[in-house]
Design a protein around this motif. Sequence first.
Motif, PDB file in Angstrom:
ATOM      1  N   HIS A   1       8.829 -64.422  25.937  1.00 30.10           N
ATOM      2  CA  HIS A   1       9.107 -63.301  24.884  1.00 30.10           C
ATOM      3  C   HIS A   1      10.116 -62.013  24.934  1.00 30.10           C
ATOM      4  O   HIS A   1       9.996 -61.628  26.101  1.00 30.10           O
ATOM      5  N   ARG A   2      11.241 -61.917  24.063  1.00 23.89           N
ATOM      6  CA  ARG A   2      11.556 -60.354  24.643  1.00 23.89           C
ATOM      7  C   ARG A   2      11.163 -59.273  24.303  1.00 23.89           C
ATOM      8  O   ARG A   2      11.085 -58.080  25.012  1.00 23.89           O
ATOM      9  N   ARG A   3       9.467 -59.426  24.043  1.00 18.22           N
ATOM     10  CA  ARG A   3       8.549 -57.959  24.079  1.00 18.22           C
ATOM     11  C   ARG A   3       7.316 -58.463  24.775  1.00 18.22           C
ATOM     12  O   ARG A   3       6.930 -59.999  24.659  1.00 18.22           O
ATOM     13  N   SER A   4       6.761 -57.526  25.260  1.00 17.97           N
ATOM     14  CA  SER A   4       5.633 -57.913  26.075  1.00 17.97           C
ATOM     15  C   SER A   4       4.677 -58.022  24.517  1.00 17.97           C
ATOM     16  O   SER A   4       4.639 -57.606  23.336  1.00 17.97           O
ATOM     17  N   GLN A   5       2.851 -59.635  25.807  1.00 25.40           N
ATOM     18  CA  GLN A   5       2.341 -59.333  24.283  1.00 25.40           C
ATOM     19  C   GLN A   5       1.004 -59.272  24.987  1.00 25.40           C
ATOM     20  O   GLN A   5       0.898 -58.992  26.470  1.00 25.40           O
ATOM     21  N   LEU A   6       0.232 -58.712  24.167  1.00 26.36           N
ATOM     22  CA  LEU A   6      -1.511 -58.058  24.856  1.00 26.36           C
ATOM     23  C   LEU A   6      -1.674 -59.267  23.480  1.00 26.36           C
ATOM     24  O   LEU A   6      -1.924 -59.414  22.726  1.00 26.36           O
ATOM     25  N   LEU A   7      -2.524 -60.762  24.517  1.00 22.49           N
ATOM     26  CA  LEU A   7      -3.240 -60.968  23.834  1.00 22.49           C
ATOM     27  C   LEU A   7      -4.998 -61.919  23.698  1.00 22.49           C
ATOM     28  O   LEU A   7      -5.009 -61.210  24.929  1.00 22.49           O
ATOM     29  N   TYR A   8      -4.987 -61.078  23.332  1.00 17.74           N
ATOM     30  CA  TYR A   8      -6.539 -60.992  22.534  1.00 17.74           C
ATOM     31  C   TYR A   8      -7.866 -61.844  22.454  1.00 17.74           C
ATOM     32  O   TYR A   8      -7.173 -62.730  21.856  1.00 17.74           O
TER      33      TYR A   8
ATOM     34  N   ARG B   1     -11.707 -60.210  25.315  1.00 21.89           N
ATOM     35  CA  ARG B   1     -11.054 -59.741  27.246  1.00 21.89           C
ATOM     36  C   ARG B   1      -9.347 -59.917  26.159  1.00 21.89           C
ATOM     37  O   ARG B   1      -9.129 -60.702  25.175  1.00 21.89           O
ATOM     38  N   ALA B   2      -8.893 -59.994  27.436  1.00 24.22           N
ATOM     39  CA  ALA B   2      -7.085 -59.930  26.791  1.00 24.22           C
ATOM     40  C   ALA B   2      -6.337 -60.055  27.427  1.00 24.22           C
ATOM     41  O   ALA B   2      -6.484 -59.685  28.688  1.00 24.22           O
ATOM     42  N   ALA B   3      -5.426 -60.740  27.786  1.00 24.20           N
ATOM     43  CA  ALA B   3      -4.020 -61.139  28.729  1.00 24.20           C
ATOM     44  C   ALA B   3      -2.881 -60.113  27.809  1.00 24.20           C
ATOM     45  O   ALA B   3      -2.734 -60.167  26.924  1.00 24.20           O
ATOM     46  N   TRP B   4      -1.924 -59.062  29.627  1.00 25.71           N
ATOM     47  CA  TRP B   4      -0.936 -58.560  28.599  1.00 25.71           C
ATOM     48  C   TRP B   4       0.213 -60.014  30.047  1.00 25.71           C
ATOM     49  O   TRP B   4      -0.270 -59.612  31.140  1.00 25.71           O
ATOM     50  N   ILE B   5       1.060 -60.193  28.853  1.00 23.76           N
ATOM     51  CA  ILE B   5       1.771 -60.344  29.438  1.00 23.76           C
ATOM     52  C   ILE B   5       3.340 -59.920  29.461  1.00 23.76           C
ATOM     53  O   ILE B   5       3.696 -59.605  28.184  1.00 23.76           O
ATOM     54  N   PRO B   6       3.981 -59.090  30.303  1.00 23.23           N
ATOM     55  CA  PRO B   6       5.037 -58.404  30.297  1.00 23.23           C
ATOM     56  C   PRO B   6       6.680 -59.407  29.641  1.00 23.23           C
ATOM     57  O   PRO B   6       6.588 -60.510  29.560  1.00 23.23           O
ATOM     58  N   ALA B   7       6.994 -58.861  28.924  1.00 20.22           N
ATOM     59  CA  ALA B   7       8.486 -59.078  28.476  1.00 20.22           C
ATOM     60  C   ALA B   7       8.695 -60.025  29.085  1.00 20.22           C
ATOM     61  O   ALA B   7       9.803 -59.759  30.467  1.00 20.22           O
ATOM     62  N   GLY B   8       9.488 -61.393  28.735  1.00 20.92           N
ATOM     63  CA  GLY B   8      10.557 -62.008  29.435  1.00 20.92           C
ATOM     64  C   GLY B   8       9.843 -62.607  30.579  1.00 20.92           C
ATOM     65  O   GLY B   8      10.223 -64.019  31.337  1.00 20.92           O
ATOM     66  N   MET B   9       8.165 -62.587  30.561  1.00 23.29           N
ATOM     67  CA  MET B   9       7.667 -63.480  31.772  1.00 23.29           C
ATOM     68  C   MET B   9       7.696 -64.988  31.348  1.00 23.29           C
ATOM     69  O   MET B   9       6.628 -65.096  30.386  1.00 23.29           O
ATOM     70  N   SER B  10       7.613 -66.252  32.080  1.00 22.93           N
ATOM     71  CA  SER B  10       7.699 -67.585  31.259  1.00 22.93           C
ATOM     72  C   SER B  10       5.349 -67.856  31.765  1.00 22.93           C
ATOM     73  O   SER B  10       5.508 -67.301  33.168  1.00 22.93           O
ATOM     74  N   HIS B  11       5.418 -68.321  30.638  1.00 26.77           N
ATOM     75  CA  HIS B  11       3.844 -68.422  30.697  1.00 26.77           C
ATOM     76  C   HIS B  11       3.315 -69.826  29.674  1.00 26.77           C
ATOM     77  O   HIS B  11       4.362 -69.726  28.767  1.00 26.77           O
ATOM     78  N   ASP B  12       2.400 -69.897  29.835  1.00 24.99           N
ATOM     79  CA  ASP B  12       2.189 -71.202  29.046  1.00 24.99           C
ATOM     80  C   ASP B  12       0.589 -70.945  28.817  1.00 24.99           C
ATOM     81  O   ASP B  12      -0.419 -69.925  29.636  1.00 24.99           O
ATOM     82  N   VAL B  13       0.281 -71.615  27.502  1.00 23.75           N
ATOM     83  CA  VAL B  13      -1.740 -71.006  27.379  1.00 23.75           C
ATOM     84  C   VAL B  13      -2.451 -71.979  27.300  1.00 23.75           C
ATOM     85  O   VAL B  13      -2.017 -73.356  26.200  1.00 23.75           O
ATOM     86  N   HIS B  14      -3.800 -72.517  27.670  1.00 25.19           N
ATOM     87  CA  HIS B  14      -4.800 -73.206  27.203  1.00 25.19           C
ATOM     88  C   HIS B  14      -5.757 -73.115  27.503  1.00 25.19           C
ATOM     89  O   HIS B  14      -6.828 -72.726  27.673  1.00 25.19           O
ATOM     90  N   VAL B  15      -6.282 -73.523  26.241  1.00 26.24           N
ATOM     91  CA  VAL B  15      -7.328 -72.923  25.030  1.00 26.24           C
ATOM     92  C   VAL B  15      -8.683 -74.401  26.129  1.00 26.24           C
ATOM     93  O   VAL B  15      -8.285 -75.057  25.345  1.00 26.24           O
ATOM     94  N   LEU B  16      -9.650 -73.160  26.954  1.00 26.33           N
ATOM     95  CA  LEU B  16     -10.635 -74.180  26.939  1.00 26.33           C
ATOM     96  C   LEU B  16     -12.294 -74.394  26.056  1.00 26.33           C
ATOM     97  O   LEU B  16     -12.718 -75.373  25.968  1.00 26.33           O
ATOM     98  N   ALA B  17     -11.660 -73.688  25.505  1.00 25.42           N
ATOM     99  CA  ALA B  17     -13.008 -73.286  24.159  1.00 25.42           C
ATOM    100  C   ALA B  17     -12.670 -72.647  22.625  1.00 25.42           C
ATOM    101  O   ALA B  17     -11.828 -71.447  23.302  1.00 25.42           O
TER     102      ALA B  17
END
Length: 275
Positions: A34-41, A62-78
């Motif tokens: 993302h071009r913005r940073s993300q708080l993923l709660y 809890r929340a993940a903080w992901i800085p702008a421009g950082m390539s990432h993926d998300v896997h839902v365990l539950a």
Amino acid sequence: MRNVLAVQADSLPGRIVATSNEYPTHHRIARHDHRRSQLLYAAHGIMVVGTETGRWIVPPERAAWIPAGMSHDVHVLAQISTRSIYVEPEVSAALPSDCRVIGVSPLMRHLLLETLDLPLLVEAGSGSRPDLIYSLIVHEIERAPVLPLDIPFPADPRLAKRCRAYLAHPSPHDSIDDWCRDLAMSRRTFTRRFRAETGTSFAQWCRQAAIFAALPRLAAGEAITTLALDLGYESASAFTTMFKRLIGMPPSRYLAMSQPLPSPTLRAAIASIDG
């Protein structure tokens, strides 16, 4: 805004944008940035955020903080209910520059719930209720405690492969000498390289990996005593003490806040994370 795909977030206008989503168990969001940073709660459920350098597991509230421009993926365990806050980097120079899992204060939790029905465009510095809510959220992110829920992977391919193998099958019987023998390294070389590439000691990394592995097993309904003995703890109470120190809550409370994970084994869950 509700039900906005993560990959569509960059198309939304505004210096700060809030979205809400519900995802089923085993849902995957492919690698993106993302071009913005993300708080993923994570309001409920469990998810894993992955980058090239490691994995971060995000328990309920809890929340993940992901800085702008950082390539990432998300896997839902539950099965999970999420709130995301996307923040332009110029909003605050005090926001973190690295990926991390943070504690969410009661104030931030209520503020995040309030963002569900805020207008899309909020004038910065206007002093309006939406502007004040967003400003408070930014301040709460800046002061939020970092939680030890990351598993850093070394850049060295052989070390990284060995780390992933341990994460899939954590064993209390693995020693530093076993790893040195497997990697054909002297103890001194291994210790120096491991700390340089992960930022932590071998013993601390293994403790983190064991707790990381325990979370989906707990969510799957595995007995705490069985899990504790399997991971090398002398008793359920010893495991509970370490779990509470690292996660911030006892396993019983964690279980009460989590949805069941259908996958019957840890191996299947970890394999799907690394796959």
